[in-house]
Design an enzyme around this catalytic site. Sequence first.
Site, mmCIF file in Angstrom:
data_model
loop_
_atom_site.group_PDB
_atom_site.id
_atom_site.type_symbol
_atom_site.label_atom_id
_atom_site.label_comp_id
_atom_site.label_asym_id
_atom_site.label_seq_id
_atom_site.Cartn_x
_atom_site.Cartn_y
_atom_site.Cartn_z
ATOM 1 N N ARG A 74 0.850 -1.184 0.000
ATOM 2 C CA ARG A 74 0.000 0.000 0.000
ATOM 3 C C ARG A 74 0.894 1.246 0.000
ATOM 4 O O ARG A 74 1.976 1.238 0.582
ATOM 5 C CB ARG A 74 -0.867 0.037 1.255
ATOM 6 C CG ARG A 74 -2.069 -0.904 1.231
ATOM 7 C CD ARG A 74 -2.973 -0.635 2.423
ATOM 8 N NE ARG A 74 -2.310 -0.859 3.690
ATOM 9 C CZ ARG A 74 -1.891 0.082 4.508
ATOM 10 N NH1 ARG A 74 -2.073 1.356 4.223
ATOM 11 N NH2 ARG A 74 -1.297 -0.224 5.641
ATOM 12 N N TYR A 213 -1.374 -3.715 -6.621
ATOM 13 C CA TYR A 213 -1.063 -4.482 -5.414
ATOM 14 C C TYR A 213 -2.065 -4.270 -4.270
ATOM 15 O O TYR A 213 -2.393 -3.131 -3.933
ATOM 16 C CB TYR A 213 0.330 -4.114 -4.890
ATOM 17 C CG TYR A 213 0.948 -5.221 -4.053
ATOM 18 C CD1 TYR A 213 1.723 -6.219 -4.626
ATOM 19 C CD2 TYR A 213 0.720 -5.287 -2.677
ATOM 20 C CE1 TYR A 213 2.255 -7.238 -3.869
ATOM 21 C CE2 TYR A 213 1.252 -6.310 -1.911
ATOM 22 C CZ TYR A 213 2.024 -7.285 -2.511
ATOM 23 O OH TYR A 213 2.561 -8.298 -1.759
ATOM 24 N N LYS A 222 -9.430 -2.108 2.107
ATOM 25 C CA LYS A 222 -9.107 -0.913 2.878
ATOM 26 C C LYS A 222 -9.899 0.307 2.391
ATOM 27 O O LYS A 222 -10.332 1.126 3.182
ATOM 28 C CB LYS A 222 -7.602 -0.624 2.814
ATOM 29 C CG LYS A 222 -6.714 -1.791 3.271
ATOM 30 C CD LYS A 222 -7.025 -2.236 4.681
ATOM 31 C CE LYS A 222 -5.947 -3.187 5.207
ATOM 32 N NZ LYS A 222 -6.249 -3.661 6.575
ATOM 33 N N HIS A 242 -10.662 -1.619 12.098
ATOM 34 C CA HIS A 242 -9.541 -2.457 11.674
ATOM 35 C C HIS A 242 -9.312 -3.512 12.757
ATOM 36 O O HIS A 242 -8.357 -3.434 13.526
ATOM 37 C CB HIS A 242 -8.317 -1.563 11.492
ATOM 38 C CG HIS A 242 -7.163 -2.223 10.821
ATOM 39 N ND1 HIS A 242 -5.871 -1.781 10.970
ATOM 40 C CD2 HIS A 242 -7.101 -3.295 9.991
ATOM 41 C CE1 HIS A 242 -5.063 -2.541 10.255
ATOM 42 N NE2 HIS A 242 -5.769 -3.467 9.663
ATOM 43 N N SER A 264 -0.183 -2.762 12.332
ATOM 44 C CA SER A 264 0.417 -3.828 11.523
ATOM 45 C C SER A 264 1.678 -4.373 12.200
ATOM 46 O O SER A 264 2.285 -3.708 13.040
ATOM 47 C CB SER A 264 0.731 -3.320 10.121
ATOM 48 O OG SER A 264 1.547 -2.183 10.214
ATOM 49 N N CYS A 266 1.885 -6.804 14.370
ATOM 50 C CA CYS A 266 1.698 -7.262 15.749
ATOM 51 C C CYS A 266 1.099 -8.663 15.811
ATOM 52 O O CYS A 266 0.900 -9.207 16.889
ATOM 53 C CB CYS A 266 0.794 -6.305 16.506
ATOM 54 S SG CYS A 266 1.552 -4.702 16.836
ATOM 55 N N ASP A 289 -9.298 -9.101 9.911
ATOM 56 C CA ASP A 289 -8.813 -7.762 9.570
ATOM 57 C C ASP A 289 -9.812 -6.638 9.794
ATOM 58 O O ASP A 289 -9.429 -5.567 10.242
ATOM 59 C CB ASP A 289 -8.339 -7.747 8.107
ATOM 60 C CG ASP A 289 -7.442 -6.555 7.782
ATOM 61 O OD1 ASP A 289 -6.641 -6.167 8.657
ATOM 62 O OD2 ASP A 289 -7.549 -6.004 6.670
ATOM 63 N N ARG A 381 2.237 -11.972 0.188
ATOM 64 C CA ARG A 381 0.879 -12.225 0.680
ATOM 65 C C ARG A 381 0.312 -13.555 0.217
ATOM 66 O O ARG A 381 0.720 -14.093 -0.810
ATOM 67 C CB ARG A 381 -0.047 -11.120 0.159
ATOM 68 C CG ARG A 381 0.309 -9.728 0.644
ATOM 69 C CD ARG A 381 -0.233 -9.491 2.021
ATOM 70 N NE ARG A 381 0.264 -8.259 2.621
ATOM 71 C CZ ARG A 381 -0.352 -7.641 3.624
ATOM 72 N NH1 ARG A 381 -1.470 -8.131 4.122
ATOM 73 N NH2 ARG A 381 0.173 -6.557 4.155
#
Length: 600
Positions: A74, A213, A222, A242, A264, A266, A289, A381
């Site tokens: 992103r 992407y 998102k 989120h 992100s 974690c 997510d 991913r």
Amino acid sequence: MIFNRSLKEYTGYLALQTWINQAVALCQPSEVWLCDGSEEENRLLLERLVKSGTLTPLKNGCFLARSDPSDVARVEECTFIVTETKEEAGPTNNWMDPEEMGAVLSQLFRGSMQGRTLYVIPFCMGPLSSPFAKIGIQITDSPYVVVNMRIMTRMGKDALSTLQEGAFVPCMHSVGRPLKKGEQDVPWPCNTANRIIAHFPATKAIWSYGSGYGGNALLGKKCLALRIASCLAREEGWLAEHMLIMGVTNPAGVKKYFVAAFPSACGKTNLALLKPALPGWKVEVVGDDIAWIHLGEDGRLYAINPENGFFGVAPGTNWKSNPYAMEAISKNTLFTNCALNDEGEAWWEGKTKEPPAHLISWLGKEWRPGGEEKAAHPNARFTAPLSQCPILDPAFQAPLGVPLSAILFGGRRSDLEPLVYEANDFVGGVLVGASLASETTAAGGGAVGRLRHDPFAMLPFLGYPMGDYFAHWLSFKARTKEELLPKIFAVNWFRKDEKGDYLWPGFGENIRVLQWIFERTEGTAEAKEVPFGHIPAEGTLNTEGLNLKEGALEELFRVDREGWLKKLEETKNYFGLFGKRCPPELYREIERIEAAFVRP
Ligand code: TSX
Ligand code: MN
């Protein structure tokens, strides 16, 4: 133009037809393909993608894509909220004026699909029968996007059938690389220099250019389910978060649902798919997510997962850290920017203890262990259907969602933040979310170990001013009885000792923390009052059979008064960024904690 299905079969087709006509006139594709979501269609698209060199077939119906090396994540610098005034976008977003953005986009998109197929992707975010679901129509020139959207959303005919007059989010996407007559395509077309991801909260439209992407291109995730949905949620009185959604069942068979927000890197997906280390406990996943949370008629909060798949970070995923994810991605999975092993499987750093002796790297190059370069990109991913997850919660399609007993906020914090604490009350819990911060890792690029604020883990995903968002969260207190709202907890798996070793084993052992949270929501676990809330009373955190180091438990819950006072001061300072929009209740809560520290 060739349509493989008449739009007239659908309600709302007129608005849709208009939108498609406009897109065709602007982008000038050589073909239009209305996606029905069928197996047959998917097969044809995968075939196209293999032929064009975008996908490499792997074992068990899996495929591997290698992106252009400049298009791997992103791009927040290229992400805009487009509103009449900069104030309406808020201090944490890039802003552009609608007229200016309109001019930029119409120039970029003019002829952008020449020589390509324009795909129309009808998709539904949320269970098809849910009153909370939202329909999007993505137009794209990327068949890679189509096959990913088919996994990540409810895509095709069924989504189109639920379309009401005009009620869809138009999502326009182009990789920005028109093909001249006879020009040979590249495996991953993109236009990195001109990437723009634009969100129009007033019209609820999304325009994305130049990237193929992830969150830049799969616009349901998102862009729609967080940025645009956060604006819808503010207007309609719900929350677009989120967050993962998990069901936790205790050995007595009592089941509760938790949601959890983490910045992100974690391990949110790892927690969502937890394999408990304690016998008798069971975790099931609703989502990893995004959570859309509504106030139910009974005054409780309910969550649905708007997504239909996992778009997870591959590196670090293995049979130990996340066995259920490994099972979910064992077939029918799309891998992006992973390495390829000699058995025709995807590989990434941390998949196996030792790397294979030979791989083709994510860059398509010969790779052997010992070198500098990573075999897989750190942001590689997997795209896999939720339905392949062995611990998928039976209620994942529940139209009204699952009732929430607890909300967890967590960050990566090597000191100060205890393993777990319960916030003082709902306002105290909103303060926990608002002051969420996490130490940076190598995965994000840039400096490592620096503390970065990420309120509610929503910093890159909120479509309006942060201060208004805090106030929106607080508004739920007046809309129901506080005892019906979920209890709010802070967790931190990442506290270290003075030698820099992790104090807590994490992963499957985190069920012990979930057990304490579970029992707090039942009112059975004892707690010790501290200025910022409640920590487990001596002996109430289940550490049976854990071989924690001498003094580790004390250190995991040590309250550093000076450190906390400094943190509270710094939090006030950070909230200053949000100006008058930051609710006074949050400052009052900080003062309450400060006062408790001064006069314990
Ligand atoms: O996902 C993680 N979780 C949550 C799991 C349900 N990770 C990985 C984060 C990167 C995405 C963790 N890393 C967790 C954790 O609870 N804890 C840690 C830190 C840690 C790392 C390795 C060990 C222990 C803790 N290893 C040993 O103790 C042997
Ligand atoms: Mn995410």
